[in-house]
Design an enzyme around this catalytic site. Sequence first.
Site, PDB file in Angstrom:
ATOM      1  CG  ASP A 150      -1.942   1.149   1.165  1.00  0.00           C
ATOM      2  OD1 ASP A 150      -1.999   1.844   0.133  1.00  0.00           O
ATOM      3  OD2 ASP A 150      -2.639   1.365   2.171  1.00  0.00           O
ATOM      4  CB  ILE A 151       3.736   2.022  -2.146  1.00  0.00           C
ATOM      5  CG1 ILE A 151       4.278   0.668  -1.657  1.00  0.00           C
ATOM      6  CG2 ILE A 151       4.821   3.075  -2.209  1.00  0.00           C
ATOM      7  CD1 ILE A 151       4.747   0.651  -0.215  1.00  0.00           C
ATOM      8  CD  GLU A 152      -2.197   5.308   0.228  1.00  0.00           C
ATOM      9  OE1 GLU A 152      -2.616   6.476   0.396  1.00  0.00           O
ATOM     10  OE2 GLU A 152      -2.754   4.302   0.711  1.00  0.00           O
ATOM     11  N   GLY A 153       3.583   6.957  -0.975  1.00  0.00           N
ATOM     12  CA  GLY A 153       4.547   8.032  -0.755  1.00  0.00           C
ATOM     13  C   GLY A 153       5.959   7.487  -0.781  1.00  0.00           C
TER      14      GLY A 153
END
Length: 293
Positions: A150-153
């Site tokens: 869940d890579i958001e940054g």
Amino acid sequence: MARKLQTPLALFCLLMVALFTGSKAGVISVYWGQNGNEGSLADTCATGNYGIVNIAFLVTFGNGQAPQMNLAGHCDPSTNGCTGLSNDIRACQNQGIKVMLSLGGGAGSYSLSSAEDARSVANYLWNNFLGGQSNSRPLGDAVLDGIDFDIEGGTTQHWDELARALSAFSQQKKVYLTAAPQCPFPDAWLKGALDTGLFDYVWVQFYNNPPCQYSGNADNLKSYWNQWNTIQVGQIFLGLPAAPEAAGSGYIPPDVLNSDVLPSIKSSSKYGGVMLWSRNYDKGYSAAIKNNV
């Protein structure tokens, strides 16, 4: 040779086969771990509503940082207070439910500085959460089924190398790889990782993204869903908020999901089900959609 006429029973059987092969049953995936009031992991699995549970989140890792979990009010991993979750994890798995560790989230401190860093993180994950060995396993001795991205940054680089390194461990014990990209296509953070073709399940976040989410009608959502179904992946899930307050936008009422959206997207060959954010907000949403997923 003359062809034998089909009997009514044979025709009925063919019709049933066509109906069932044309619309697959899916499962519901859910995120757990970000609110101490959402009930235990074992209770979550005991509802019978979910096929996959993502424990959220490993919020700090990579680039020389000491890995840290944040499980909100459930337990404190930094004081070794979450090892008891092993019993819950095994209880879920004994019901046929896959349990993943989710990396990242919207408020984490994470990045990968190099291919070597990616391999180092993969080794840490294998030894501390998967089939390897470590004296400091944060969730105890239970072996999780895989890793969720869940890579958001952080950075857009080296997630493909992390995926490859984790996948290589499947020679010893299958490591499921899942991901939660945003619905604008392609996802800015995870495109490189998804291009490896190594992911088993991808639940696309069709919320907090006005261009591709539900907004009174599902036209944009269906259009972007079709784009996502072009990637090389085992199955694609429709990621949704489980309540209006679970996200800033993109909530779909259960009756609309059941009558309009699901019948349309279930015809795609890669359809896997629905992902919900999150267990804390699921006050009946999963139960209302389960028979249609």
